[in-house]
Scaffold this active site. Structure first.
Site, PDB file in Angstrom:
ATOM      1  N   SER A 256       0.716  -1.208  -0.026  1.00  0.00           N
ATOM      2  CA  SER A 256       0.047  -0.199   0.148  1.00  0.00           C
ATOM      3  C   SER A 256       0.930   0.985  -0.027  1.00  0.00           C
ATOM      4  O   SER A 256       1.909   1.269   0.546  1.00  0.00           O
ATOM      5  CB  SER A 256      -0.883   0.134   1.260  1.00  0.00           C
ATOM      6  OG  SER A 256      -1.553   1.004   1.552  1.00  0.00           O
TER       7      SER A 256
ATOM      8  N   TYR B  52      -0.648   0.424  10.093  1.00  0.00           N
ATOM      9  CA  TYR B  52      -1.172  -0.575   8.894  1.00  0.00           C
ATOM     10  C   TYR B  52       0.352  -0.158   7.811  1.00  0.00           C
ATOM     11  O   TYR B  52       0.735  -1.137   7.140  1.00  0.00           O
ATOM     12  CB  TYR B  52      -2.188  -0.027   8.379  1.00  0.00           C
ATOM     13  CG  TYR B  52      -2.600  -0.350   6.755  1.00  0.00           C
ATOM     14  CD1 TYR B  52      -3.261  -1.723   6.764  1.00  0.00           C
ATOM     15  CD2 TYR B  52      -2.381   0.256   5.622  1.00  0.00           C
ATOM     16  CE1 TYR B  52      -3.430  -2.311   5.425  1.00  0.00           C
ATOM     17  CE2 TYR B  52      -2.732  -0.336   4.514  1.00  0.00           C
ATOM     18  CZ  TYR B  52      -3.235  -1.440   4.265  1.00  0.00           C
ATOM     19  OH  TYR B  52      -3.765  -1.897   3.326  1.00  0.00           O
TER      20      TYR B  52
ATOM     21  N   LYS C 286       2.928  -2.878   6.514  1.00  0.00           N
ATOM     22  CA  LYS C 286       3.043  -3.220   5.044  1.00  0.00           C
ATOM     23  C   LYS C 286       4.537  -3.055   4.553  1.00  0.00           C
ATOM     24  O   LYS C 286       5.049  -3.760   3.748  1.00  0.00           O
ATOM     25  CB  LYS C 286       2.104  -2.305   4.195  1.00  0.00           C
ATOM     26  CG  LYS C 286       0.600  -2.689   4.121  1.00  0.00           C
ATOM     27  CD  LYS C 286       0.423  -4.238   3.319  1.00  0.00           C
ATOM     28  CE  LYS C 286      -1.035  -4.527   3.191  1.00  0.00           C
ATOM     29  NZ  LYS C 286      -0.947  -5.695   2.754  1.00  0.00           N
TER      30      LYS C 286
END
Lengths: 327, 327
Positions: A126, A150, A154
């Site tokens: 992402s 997050y 990632k």
């Protein structure tokens, strides 16, 4: 026959990928068999040779997937950004520990096959791996400075996957997806959910909530473009990738105001009037730390193609979703 | 009283840190109690209130360390670079999975304490997170492009620790150590082991093997400088660190030829004559991808101090080690 596994095959992108593979094969090759893995599957849903229900947080579930030695593995599953930020343990378990368990299981299975099994693995990362300050257009060699759990997860996953590929245990391609809009269905826990909502809800005659200012600029791709990236990554000549198996995908950079004008062109003032402004400090803060625009030269040179503009993104939603889900 | 835990307390740097804490306290504070955790401890060895033998690969061992709620935790333990490159599973288990288990355990314990327990954690990363091409002096915002499993694992650990700190569960300082020279004792499995060997063995009247060219430039710090970094990190004002809790430490940049000249100044031509050139393609390749020089502005501004030059590094080895281990 090529056996294909989609981890996260019950999710929105996984389902669209399964539909596409069923309709068009992979690289024109129709001699394929698609297996889906997820916690749950939508009723009806995309065709598949097999649907396996399991948990990424359960190592044995990952082990049995890997033991089946699929030729191509799409790994799309993740706890989304808002959820990972609210639930530190869950986010790191699924987006961190389970990814590491997966890469280690693949390496072990590769070794157990005496090097015969070298799957193609396409993993979705992402743009949340990047944090401010940003240059106007973020280049391919931008340092990873995630501002959320997050994004940090990632970033770790990228290093895990890239090392697996470097060791020759798999042909790894990691693609950093833009924010996918317009997502069909309901809002989800991603902080980016409103980018879809402000188009989707008005097109369905419903009110949408806009939690940020109109001048917020962001980086978008349609679900159709995203499945295109995945299929292209699965067929990519690995010799062209070199040491860095991670690619920022192309996308459409536009502001919320430009999104709204595209909606107006597609559906008129009455649709736009359904957008209600309701500033949300938490979402503003999270989104304020997100990238706005990229210069994804490597991916473009490798033939990945984005949507033309946000009008096309709106049109794709109308074409692909509205026949089946009338307001 | 402050309770201090050193994970990796049986290793070379851990032992030197324990000696230093015993002799000088922490920040002048002598009201401390030091616990060491490692797989094994050297006979005799540094003084400690407790020595706990355990395995980082055993989650229950980490859990009980974390449950004891130390005020300061130094995490120095790792599978070294050459070993991690040869043993993919072991490297990712200890340098990857066990670090993630540690950060998750700390966050869970922090939550269980209703936020009362916020330990200072000093974690050692490595300049192996960087890969070529390098600028002449690597700046603080250099992208992470590890070329080895060890480097990828340390890059992941940096993101795990930084996110733990961002969430407020610990006061995290991650320091990227230069290669530590001159290590006392025997060669280890690190590909960098020879940087110590070519000084240590001749000073002890023994032959040393040099597997790379004389013009190889690298980035060094003495064990004394390294323990200084650790103690300084433990006392650092967190408000000065901001969002990025990872710091490249200062060091001494010099070539193998300059190392050898420093040895000559300290011990003469007869010592230098004990260095035997035996090119090793694997080590040359690994070391060829390593950083050579840095501009660690942030760490210098925060008061971290390196050795003055390689002569000082040689002198520190002679002062600290040769009285106890004559040739």
């Amino acid at each position: 026959m090529r056996r294909i596994l989609i981890i996260g095959g019950g999710g929105m992108v996984g389902q669209k990928l399964a539909h596409r593979l069923s309709a068009h094969g992979l690289d024109g090759d129709r001699n394929i068999e698609v297996t889906l893995f997820d916690m749950a599957f939508p009723e009806g849903g995309a065709p598949a040779a097999e649907r396996i229900t399991g948990q990424l947080g359960t190592p044995a579930d990952i082990d049995s997937l890997v033991a089946a030695r699929y030729d191509v593995i799409f790994h799309l599953a993740a706890v989304v950004s808002g959820d990972a930020e609210a639930n530190y343990q869950k986010g790191w378990e699924i987006n961190g520990a389970s990814v590491l368990h997966f890469t280690r299981a693949v390496q072990a299975e590769h070794a157990a096959s005496d090097g015969a099994w070298v799957p193609r693995i396409v993993f979705t990362s992402s743009i949340a791996v990047f944090g401010p300050p940003f240059p106007e257009k973020i280049p391919d060699d931008q340092p990873l400075t995630p501002q959320t759990s997050y994004g940090a997860q990632k970033a770790c996953a990228e290093f895990m996957l890239n090392d697996l590929g470097r060791k020759g245990a798999a042909e790894v391609v990691v693609i950093r997806l833009p924010t996918i809009v317009v997502r069909p269905g309901k809002p989800n826990l991603a902080a980016s959910s409103f980018f879809s909502g402000i188009i989707r809800e008005p097109l369905n005659g419903q009110e949408a909530v806009l939690p940020v200012e109109d001048d917020v600029r962001h980086w978008h791709a349609s679900p159709r473009a995203a499945t295109g990236f995945l299929v292209h990554a699965a067929g990519l000549d690995m010799a062209l990738l070199g040491d860095n198996r991670v690619l920022t995908m192309p996308g459409v950079s536009c502001t919320v105001a430009e999104q709204i004008e595209a909606l107006r062109r597609a559906a008129g003032d009455r649709a736009v009037a359904l957008i209600r402004r309701a500033p949300d400090e938490t979402i503003r803060r999270i989104v304020g730390g997100w990238p706005r625009d990229f210069a994804p030269k490597r991916a473009l040179a490798l033939g990945f193609t984005a949507d033309r503009d946000f009008d096309e993104i709106v049109r794709i939603y109308i074409e692909d979703e509205l026949p089946d889900s009338p307001p």
